[in-house]
Design an enzyme around this catalytic site. Sequence first.
Site, PDB file in Angstrom:
ATOM      1  N   LEU A   1       0.843  -1.187   0.000  1.00 56.08           N
ATOM      2  CA  LEU A   1       0.000   0.000   0.000  1.00 56.08           C
ATOM      3  C   LEU A   1       0.879   1.238   0.000  1.00 56.08           C
ATOM      4  O   LEU A   1       1.976   1.236   0.562  1.00 56.08           O
ATOM      5  CB  LEU A   1      -0.901   0.032   1.245  1.00 56.08           C
ATOM      6  CG  LEU A   1      -1.943  -1.074   1.413  1.00 56.08           C
ATOM      7  CD1 LEU A   1      -2.713  -0.855   2.716  1.00 56.08           C
ATOM      8  CD2 LEU A   1      -2.900  -1.126   0.240  1.00 56.08           C
ATOM      9  N   ASP A   2       0.362   2.312  -0.592  1.00 54.03           N
ATOM     10  CA  ASP A   2       1.030   3.599  -0.499  1.00 54.03           C
ATOM     11  C   ASP A   2       1.040   4.068   0.951  1.00 54.03           C
ATOM     12  O   ASP A   2       0.196   3.657   1.765  1.00 54.03           O
ATOM     13  CB  ASP A   2       0.305   4.645  -1.352  1.00 54.03           C
ATOM     14  CG  ASP A   2       0.257   4.271  -2.821  1.00 54.03           C
ATOM     15  OD1 ASP A   2       1.200   3.621  -3.297  1.00 54.03           O
ATOM     16  OD2 ASP A   2      -0.732   4.643  -3.486  1.00 54.03           O
ATOM     17  N   LYS A   3       1.955   4.945   1.274  1.00 52.63           N
ATOM     18  CA  LYS A   3       2.105   5.449   2.639  1.00 52.63           C
ATOM     19  C   LYS A   3       0.783   5.959   3.211  1.00 52.63           C
ATOM     20  O   LYS A   3       0.433   5.659   4.361  1.00 52.63           O
ATOM     21  CB  LYS A   3       3.152   6.567   2.664  1.00 52.63           C
ATOM     22  CG  LYS A   3       3.310   7.246   4.008  1.00 52.63           C
ATOM     23  CD  LYS A   3       4.319   8.383   3.935  1.00 52.63           C
ATOM     24  CE  LYS A   3       4.419   9.106   5.269  1.00 52.63           C
ATOM     25  NZ  LYS A   3       5.388  10.246   5.209  1.00 52.63           N
TER      26      LYS A   3
ATOM     27  N   THR B   1      -2.340   5.368   2.136  1.00 49.45           N
ATOM     28  CA  THR B   1      -3.491   4.478   1.993  1.00 49.45           C
ATOM     29  C   THR B   1      -3.535   3.575   3.225  1.00 49.45           C
ATOM     30  O   THR B   1      -2.520   3.012   3.622  1.00 49.45           O
ATOM     31  CB  THR B   1      -3.379   3.626   0.720  1.00 49.45           C
ATOM     32  OG1 THR B   1      -3.366   4.492  -0.425  1.00 49.45           O
ATOM     33  CG2 THR B   1      -4.544   2.665   0.601  1.00 49.45           C
TER      34      THR B   1
ATOM     35  N   ARG C   1      -6.119   5.036  -7.851  1.00 48.37           N
ATOM     36  CA  ARG C   1      -6.045   6.495  -7.829  1.00 48.37           C
ATOM     37  C   ARG C   1      -6.031   7.068  -9.237  1.00 48.37           C
ATOM     38  O   ARG C   1      -6.750   8.037  -9.538  1.00 48.37           O
ATOM     39  CB  ARG C   1      -4.807   6.930  -7.059  1.00 48.37           C
ATOM     40  CG  ARG C   1      -4.808   6.493  -5.600  1.00 48.37           C
ATOM     41  CD  ARG C   1      -3.451   6.627  -4.942  1.00 48.37           C
ATOM     42  NE  ARG C   1      -3.024   8.014  -4.847  1.00 48.37           N
ATOM     43  CZ  ARG C   1      -1.814   8.382  -4.433  1.00 48.37           C
ATOM     44  NH1 ARG C   1      -0.920   7.467  -4.076  1.00 48.37           N
ATOM     45  NH2 ARG C   1      -1.498   9.664  -4.373  1.00 48.37           N
TER      46      ARG C   1
END
Length: 237
Positions: free
Chosen positions: A76-78, A80, A177
């Site tokens: 996951l992105d930071k 998210t 996104r």
Amino acid sequence: MPEVSTEFQSTERRRPLPEEGPLSIVFEDEWIIVLDKPPGTVVHPTYKNWSGTLLNRVLWRVRDRVGAQPGILTRLDKDTSGLVVMALTPEVHAAMQRDQTAGRVRKEYLAVVQGTPKPQVGSISLPLGRDRADRRRVVVTETGAPSETRYEVVATLHGDASLLRCELVTGRTHQIRVHLASRGWPILGDALYGVTSATITRQALHAWRVRLPHPISRQPLDLEAQIPPDMRSLVGT
């Protein structure tokens, strides 16, 4: 031949170290661990950030287990939030990757977006690749990798916003996104691809559910992470 600095060599060889820190564990056994990651936490170390990540904390938790080598299955992105799945041995990681490639790992997300998607149930299939002008960004490009996101409107919200359930068919970087923004439905709070928001300071995207076969028993696992408070305030729950 030019010399390589010792500083560069040490950085290249550096391995993430165990670090004590909080973990929200959704499921754990001797083979896998599934975590509910809060927004703002980095999943794994990078050359700029070797400390304080989710992987550092998992390494601390399994530090006394013989043969434990955590490997990340779902990243996951930071900013998210939600479920991160890690295998605890290389063999299990390889088996879970095979399941993922075969489509046996199902990942669902919740997103709050600007606007109301039409149709309310659909699929976005657009190829994605890195932006040559800015490597931090991913863009729709004919030369990109095939990518597909399924979506469904769960609720329409106050202020011309909607709550969507999204399912990844492929798993490209920033896929949800970019796909939603490309259709004119940017995720609230996503300054990189959409719009900033006065009510949330990060992209309103949450890895909500994961369904997968257990790598050893093959019994189905159906796991869920509760919606975090900042997103609950957007959807009124």
